[in-house]
Design a protein around this motif. Sequence first.
Motif, PDB file in Angstrom:
ATOM      1  N   GLU A 129       0.854  -1.186   0.000  1.00 40.87           N
ATOM      2  CA  GLU A 129       0.000   0.000   0.000  1.00 40.87           C
ATOM      3  C   GLU A 129       0.888   1.234   0.000  1.00 40.87           C
ATOM      4  O   GLU A 129       2.068   1.168   0.311  1.00 40.87           O
ATOM      5  CB  GLU A 129      -0.905  -0.010   1.235  1.00 40.87           C
ATOM      6  CG  GLU A 129      -0.102  -0.063   2.531  1.00 40.87           C
ATOM      7  CD  GLU A 129      -0.960  -0.296   3.760  1.00 40.87           C
ATOM      8  OE1 GLU A 129      -2.173  -0.455   3.619  1.00 40.87           O
ATOM      9  OE2 GLU A 129      -0.386  -0.296   4.873  1.00 40.87           O
ATOM     10  N   GLU A 130       0.272   2.362  -0.361  1.00 36.99           N
ATOM     11  CA  GLU A 130       1.028   3.598  -0.350  1.00 36.99           C
ATOM     12  C   GLU A 130       0.841   4.246   1.016  1.00 36.99           C
ATOM     13  O   GLU A 130      -0.283   4.311   1.518  1.00 36.99           O
ATOM     14  CB  GLU A 130       0.527   4.527  -1.456  1.00 36.99           C
ATOM     15  CG  GLU A 130       1.397   5.739  -1.674  1.00 36.99           C
ATOM     16  CD  GLU A 130       0.856   6.652  -2.778  1.00 36.99           C
ATOM     17  OE1 GLU A 130       0.802   6.188  -3.935  1.00 36.99           O
ATOM     18  OE2 GLU A 130       0.471   7.789  -2.469  1.00 36.99           O
ATOM     19  N   THR A 131       1.937   4.679   1.623  1.00 36.03           N
ATOM     20  CA  THR A 131       1.795   5.408   2.878  1.00 36.03           C
ATOM     21  C   THR A 131       2.489   6.749   2.740  1.00 36.03           C
ATOM     22  O   THR A 131       3.271   6.971   1.814  1.00 36.03           O
ATOM     23  CB  THR A 131       2.444   4.677   4.077  1.00 36.03           C
ATOM     24  OG1 THR A 131       3.807   4.427   3.744  1.00 36.03           O
ATOM     25  CG2 THR A 131       1.734   3.404   4.395  1.00 36.03           C
ATOM     26  N   ASP A 132       2.209   7.590   3.687  1.00 33.83           N
ATOM     27  CA  ASP A 132       2.805   8.905   3.672  1.00 33.83           C
ATOM     28  C   ASP A 132       3.927   8.915   4.688  1.00 33.83           C
ATOM     29  O   ASP A 132       3.752   8.565   5.850  1.00 33.83           O
ATOM     30  CB  ASP A 132       1.733   9.933   4.045  1.00 33.83           C
ATOM     31  CG  ASP A 132       2.277  11.331   3.943  1.00 33.83           C
ATOM     32  OD1 ASP A 132       2.075  11.943   2.883  1.00 33.83           O
ATOM     33  OD2 ASP A 132       2.928  11.790   4.915  1.00 33.83           O
ATOM     34  N   PHE A 133       5.121   9.263   4.245  1.00 33.34           N
ATOM     35  CA  PHE A 133       6.250   9.328   5.153  1.00 33.34           C
ATOM     36  C   PHE A 133       6.828  10.737   5.057  1.00 33.34           C
ATOM     37  O   PHE A 133       7.426  11.092   4.049  1.00 33.34           O
ATOM     38  CB  PHE A 133       7.284   8.269   4.763  1.00 33.34           C
ATOM     39  CG  PHE A 133       8.502   8.251   5.634  1.00 33.34           C
ATOM     40  CD1 PHE A 133       8.457   7.676   6.900  1.00 33.34           C
ATOM     41  CD2 PHE A 133       9.698   8.817   5.189  1.00 33.34           C
ATOM     42  CE1 PHE A 133       9.589   7.659   7.691  1.00 33.34           C
ATOM     43  CE2 PHE A 133      10.827   8.793   5.985  1.00 33.34           C
ATOM     44  CZ  PHE A 133      10.771   8.214   7.250  1.00 33.34           C
ATOM     45  N   ARG A 134       6.585  11.519   6.053  1.00 36.74           N
ATOM     46  CA  ARG A 134       7.008  12.927   6.069  1.00 36.74           C
ATOM     47  C   ARG A 134       6.636  13.640   4.773  1.00 36.74           C
ATOM     48  O   ARG A 134       7.470  14.243   4.094  1.00 36.74           O
ATOM     49  CB  ARG A 134       8.510  13.029   6.303  1.00 36.74           C
ATOM     50  CG  ARG A 134       8.901  12.497   7.677  1.00 36.74           C
ATOM     51  CD  ARG A 134      10.386  12.575   7.874  1.00 36.74           C
ATOM     52  NE  ARG A 134      10.807  11.794   9.035  1.00 36.74           N
ATOM     53  CZ  ARG A 134      12.036  11.342   9.225  1.00 36.74           C
ATOM     54  NH1 ARG A 134      12.972  11.584   8.337  1.00 36.74           N
ATOM     55  NH2 ARG A 134      12.327  10.654  10.294  1.00 36.74           N
ATOM     56  N   GLY A 135       5.388  13.481   4.403  1.00 32.79           N
ATOM     57  CA  GLY A 135       4.896  14.181   3.222  1.00 32.79           C
ATOM     58  C   GLY A 135       5.241  13.524   1.896  1.00 32.79           C
ATOM     59  O   GLY A 135       4.822  13.979   0.847  1.00 32.79           O
ATOM     60  N   GLU A 136       6.022  12.457   1.932  1.00 31.70           N
ATOM     61  CA  GLU A 136       6.390  11.773   0.697  1.00 31.70           C
ATOM     62  C   GLU A 136       5.623  10.459   0.596  1.00 31.70           C
ATOM     63  O   GLU A 136       5.469   9.758   1.599  1.00 31.70           O
ATOM     64  CB  GLU A 136       7.889  11.432   0.716  1.00 31.70           C
ATOM     65  CG  GLU A 136       8.817  12.622   0.769  1.00 31.70           C
ATOM     66  CD  GLU A 136       9.097  13.150  -0.628  1.00 31.70           C
ATOM     67  OE1 GLU A 136       9.348  12.317  -1.517  1.00 31.70           O
ATOM     68  OE2 GLU A 136       9.027  14.384  -0.821  1.00 31.70           O
ATOM     69  N   PRO A 137       5.159  10.119  -0.605  1.00 36.63           N
ATOM     70  CA  PRO A 137       4.537   8.806  -0.737  1.00 36.63           C
ATOM     71  C   PRO A 137       5.595   7.707  -0.692  1.00 36.63           C
ATOM     72  O   PRO A 137       6.676   7.864  -1.266  1.00 36.63           O
ATOM     73  CB  PRO A 137       3.867   8.869  -2.107  1.00 36.63           C
ATOM     74  CG  PRO A 137       4.639   9.875  -2.868  1.00 36.63           C
ATOM     75  CD  PRO A 137       5.189  10.866  -1.878  1.00 36.63           C
ATOM     76  N   LYS A 138       5.299   6.649   0.016  1.00 33.34           N
ATOM     77  CA  LYS A 138       6.225   5.513   0.081  1.00 33.34           C
ATOM     78  C   LYS A 138       5.419   4.224   0.008  1.00 33.34           C
ATOM     79  O   LYS A 138       4.232   4.195   0.341  1.00 33.34           O
ATOM     80  CB  LYS A 138       6.993   5.518   1.420  1.00 33.34           C
ATOM     81  CG  LYS A 138       7.848   6.743   1.660  1.00 33.34           C
ATOM     82  CD  LYS A 138       9.135   6.692   0.862  1.00 33.34           C
ATOM     83  CE  LYS A 138       9.936   7.983   1.055  1.00 33.34           C
ATOM     84  NZ  LYS A 138      11.091   8.056   0.161  1.00 33.34           N
ATOM     85  N   ALA A 139       6.105   3.144  -0.387  1.00 34.26           N
ATOM     86  CA  ALA A 139       5.452   1.841  -0.404  1.00 34.26           C
ATOM     87  C   ALA A 139       5.540   1.218   0.989  1.00 34.26           C
ATOM     88  O   ALA A 139       6.518   1.422   1.701  1.00 34.26           O
ATOM     89  CB  ALA A 139       6.119   0.929  -1.421  1.00 34.26           C
TER      90      ALA A 139
END
Lengths: 188, 317, 299, 659, 154
Positions: free
Chosen positions: D600-610
Amino acid sequence: MHTINLTESFDGDFVRKIECESEQNVSLCYQCGNCTAGCPYTFAYDIPVSQVMRLLQAGQKRTLLSCKSLWLCATCESCTTRCPNNIDVARIMDVLRHEARRQGYGSERSVKVFWDTFLDSVKRHGRVFEMGLAVEYIARTGRFWTDLELGPAMLSKGKLAFKPHSIQGQAEVEKIFERFQQQKEQCA
Amino acid sequence: MELLDQLKEKIKERLPELDVVIGWEQGFDPLHATPLFMRTEEDVDRLVFSPLCVHNLASHLTGLKGKKVGIVVKGCDSRSVVELLQEKLLVREDVTVFGLPCTGVVSLKKIKHALGGLDKVASAEFNGNELKVSAAGAARVLPLNEIAADKCGRCQYHNALLSDVFVGAPVEAAAEDNYADVEAFQAKSPQEQAAYWRDAMQRCLRCYACRNACPMCVCRDHCVAQSREPHWMTQQDTVQEKWFFQMIHALHLAGRCTECGECERACPVGIPLLLLKRKINKEIKELFDYQAGTKIDATPPLLSFKVEEENINERGW
Amino acid sequence: MSSSPTYAYYPGCSGQGTSLEYETSSRAVCEALGVVLHDIPDWSCCGSTPAHTVDHVLSAALSARNLAQAETLTGVEGIATPCPSCLTNLKTAGRRMLDPQFKERVNSLLDTPVKQPLPAKSVLQVLFEDVGPAALKERVVKPLAGLKVAPYYGCILNRPPEVMEFDDCENPIAMDRLLEALGAEVVPFPLKVECCGASFGMPRKDMVMRLSGKLLDVAEDNGAMAMATACPLCQMNLDLRQSQINATSGKQHNMPVFYYTQLIGLALGLDKRLLGLNKLCVNPKAALQAAEQATAGAA
Amino acid sequence: MKIGVFICHCGSNIAGTVDVAKVAEEVGKLPDVAYSTDTMYACSEPGQEGIIQAIKDHNLDGVVVASCTPRMHEPTFRRTVERAGLNRYMFEMANIREHVSWIGKDKESNTQKAVDLASIAVAKLTQDRPLIAKKFGVNKRVMVIGGGVAGIQAALDCADGGLEVVLVEKTATIGGKMAKLDKTFPTVDCSSCILGPKMVDVAQHPNITLYANAEVDSVKGYVGNFEVAVKKKATYVDWTACTGCGLCTEKCPSKKATDYFNEKIATTTAISIAFPQAIPKKASIDPEYCIKITKDKCGVCEKLCPTKAIRYDMQDETVIEPVGAIIAATGYDLFDYTRYGEYGGGRYPDVITSLQYERILSASGPMAGHIKRPSDGKEPKNVVFVQCVGSRDKSVDRPYCSGFCCMYTAKQAIQTKDHLPDSQTYVFYMDIRAPGKMYDEFTRRAMEEYGARYIRGRVAMIYPKGDKYIVRGADTLAGTQVEVEADLVVLAVGAEAAKGASNLAEKLRISYDKYGFYMESHVKLRPVETNTAGVFLAGSCQGPKDIPSSVAQGSAAASKVLGLFSKDELESDPQVASVDIKRCVGCGKCIETCPFGAIEETDFRGEPKANVIETVCQGCGVCTSTCPQGAIQLQHFTDNQILAEVNALCQQPLVTSFE
Amino acid sequence: MSAAPGNELRIIGFLCNWCSYGGADTAGVGRMTQPTDLRIIRVPCSGRIDPLFVLKALVNGADGVLVSGCHPRDCHYAEGNFYARRRLEVLKRFLQVLGIDERRFEYTWVSASEGQRWQEVVQKFTERIHELGPAPKITPDQMAMAETMAAQPR
């Protein structure tokens, strides 16, 4: 019935030769008997075809080459068509016949003479000369009563030519036989 | 002139809502254009557009992520923007595209070859289908078709495929690409090919200019060429390590390369790096009827599949 | 409309003698139905069964000479022959010569080597596939209604299936369909592919008596007034030797045994001289008349 | 790193063609190898103890065992190293038996190959990292696909064990092939008398939900948490209302519908109930024959139905069933005997299949248990049984033995004599396969007490003669051709994989063999497991089986499910993908390619990450080979681990000197 | 044409665990003799195989690389081999400009039950690689390595 000593009488070279020339694997045969069941000639055979296969698996060269069945097979392909293991049984019968000829067997003389006469006719004329074939066959076997009663019918229907239909390429055909003979001798 | 003025006007219109707009300006000599980052109206006045504007400015986009960016694109450059958008490496709302029609750019390598060198160029002026150059006191006229970049000769997308603002009249022409260059190279025997690449890779400096110029090379600091996790390559300066890097580059671009040719243009030792990518593109076109950077919502072929692949014949293995 | 199907024609030796009427009726029927036959020039005997009992290379070579002769003809799509034995030999030779080594051995016996063996088909296959029952039916002028006929294919026309590649090997239907198209009533005949005794007539008459006798019995049991064959040897065993069979078994068969081409010719209203009905030993007149009467009675 | 290497002799299995001592010596020279030895049987107790001792003695960080296939003993050795205090993933295996010693005879080549394989295992181990399994919850419901005797048994055992069971049956009634049988061997007891009560139990069990006339549409999820879409095919009768009174079937004017239950030897009505003991006992309409549906006339059943259950406009319906495990019990189908032209190819009415004969024998069958010929209704005198029709026959691509035909034929021969004392039976057989308890005695009884004449040979042809059939076969023991004049011929048609079996296998992600039978996890040791966790097999879907074996497998599969569900949480395999957040650029390519929706896509400090959902990830590694940055790595099969193996093979001289 | 000892070529196989590795096991259990050149690397799924692994092997001196997975539609992971098929096909064609004979790389599908098929595949591929001979040493350092190796006492 005599006892077959399987260790001593098994002729592996013979089995391999037949397998090689027929391009068949005789181990595939599981003796279901379908070939014998379907064979129209079983009644006339001295050894039914499934037992020919069995004896071949057992490497029984002499029994096989001297058996009459080889000469009574008409290559009607019923065994080959129905074999559940896809063995070309008719081809094995053919190859056994070849080997029997090479080794000088011919247990059903009339059949062998008929075939030989047929081929001589082809060699001599390029095509089969049916009248000549019949006459020659009768001469060779001395069975002068053969089909005597059919003669008038055939003649009256114009079905038997008195002269061979010779062809231009007769020599070519004759050479096929000659080259075959030469190659055979070279190999031997 | 008209086109450039129009463009400047449009950029100035949008500039207030943008952090930066990327275009080209005159470089250190008359033959070189160089990227221009416009933040003020004065910057905009330095904007140029001519066949010397060879750079694909899309290469700068991912580095400006998070900013509101305007970008001036030729047809070929626009494909890179499309591809970046498709790969969700850009946010559509953050990018304002100023699209241009383009009749082709030059190859500085060809000009250099024609002139025997690029030093001391005093002036360069386009006149119809010719470039007039004076260098070392002598004037030369070079027909454009002799000095055009190879990619322009087979260009199918002269006009920006995507633009928020399109300036100028669209160019009608579109060439066919029959991949003749790839076919020709492929006709060589494996031995000849291997020898060719061996020589080429011996020249390679491992400077990574090819990678850095590539608009689709988005890994930047995390390129597998230099990482230990994963550790695909050693830092040994061997021909096979260098060559393997080009294979990595080409395969990482499979189905993504928009053939802008920046890799090849940037290579200081003249290795025809685009050929590798074009070979893969050719196959992807044949196999999946797909061209990268032409549709934002297309599904890339290597990220999808068909249960029955009509074009893959598995050779009966 | 495509051009007429055109074949190199291989008559076979018996067509010159014992099966003259098969030969002439086959030609006549083909001509009438638009199948073009070009005789293979100066053809020779295929060697029949006797050759392959001696050696497979020799046998193939005797056929191969004809394959080579056929290559001199242009515009033919393959070889057609009425005789199943010739067909088997031509097909087997062609198939085995796919092996380059075998091909070389065969060619070494020949004056003119074979380049690329032409595919061989029976005339029955040609009529069934290139003309077809539907087209045949349209050409019928004198339907054979009322004629109850047992279709007898013989043992090697369809067997082994890997070589012959035509029709079902246990229950072939090509001849059935053609005869039905003629208006004849095809009776069930379970021994369609059972061997008749083949060429053992002279050397082992007893075997032919038994096997052909059984075929006649079963045909009669199934209500056949006549039999139709596609093989010269089968026809000879069943027709010419029917008197011998009767003498041996004490039965009174009087079963005309037609070549299926004769029946097609009859239904197409072709010249009787070409059909050679007078050459049949068991006179078919009674059967044909009975059929006619049965139809008339029904009508 | 300190690695221990153990080269197994496997008795002479490996040591016979591999110089194991040499392998141990060569591998011992590798830089990270601290200890290298050969061992007689690595998997034996002393073998495993030896490994544990060496780990302790030499303070090893990891272990390589070169022995058999990891598909066999990897779990064994992982437990071994765990017992010695190592993480179980600090272990690698080299397959020098199946892939070396058993497939080549040249000792020198084999030894070199074994060295290489052990070396790549060592190379991989240098890149291994300890992995810890996570736990996840289990949905303790089970789906059984197929309501034959195996499926019924599995469903009942699971339900009795307290599990909620969803039983999905393709046809309108459960019971499978067994329900069609009249009697069963070797006891000749009535099939419906022993199966009937079990069927009723299924209907009445509070833990069992039965979907008859339904098929599995799709399967999502993983062990413990599957989601199965079941398509309930339209029956045109509301089964909640239908009481099975049968009034509709009595009055239906369309009486030519195909009677599948009676193997097409009879016809039935367009609205029908398969047989009196059907479960569920509900009517359904064959739309092909229903006059209302085809011609919009009639409507008799609708008018008559006392509960107003008829729904001519009924549509297929799909329900989603969440389950934690699945048992496939889809059974077998009969070989299409019409491929045997020599037996008439289906043209002879009195040449029938063995299952058709069962319907004839059955008291509830279309002939009410009187043996009569389908053609003329006459009682047959001579009944011929032909064995191995579509079994042990390579020419029809069925080389395997169907296993149970010999037995049911003996039973049918006995029954024939019971029904018709004046009859005579003949059995053409190739070999009698009767290796069960009381089985051979049973076939002997058919011959000794019931006078069945057994003839060893295949049948070459069957053809009609008058109102009889000539069966021509061989008696290979007598060495002759034989003919029997038969009134009725029963073909013992072989078993083949159920139609659509491969299709279902693909949905379940389990393997099947070339004939469509499902592959068990291990031929001997894991007969009801598959290679897909949570999917089990029961009955003939795995290969032809008789009733006792099918029932045993049904119970076995149920016990496996009960065992699986005995824990509230399962351990997830830690060999799953893991994201390096620094490297991830958030392009989502991995999300796009993951077959399981595990990323899934998550938000890591404003950046999209897997982000990998570990319990959903099945460990295929498609993501890893998709990500150009190498940011998502399948644990235990990371790029570095595979590269280490490749490098071990390529970056060393081809021939290492032995001297 | 099993290579004589010492005459072996470097053939690397990437096999998926569930089908092809199992198929190779089945061949082993059936004692189906095969040439000894192949070295198998086990991966969970053909979809795990980055084409770059194949290139890495070929660039670094492998004479042949064989990839084998589950038959399409029968992937243990449902879709892995579908992705693999596309990637590997592109890879195979890519070789046509890399100076690496594309016949040195092949991909195929073998199920766990197909021991005999595996034997045939190994036989056929090994024969093919032997017909092609050792891979040309494309880079000078490899050539140097080959020379060192040739000079090594055997």
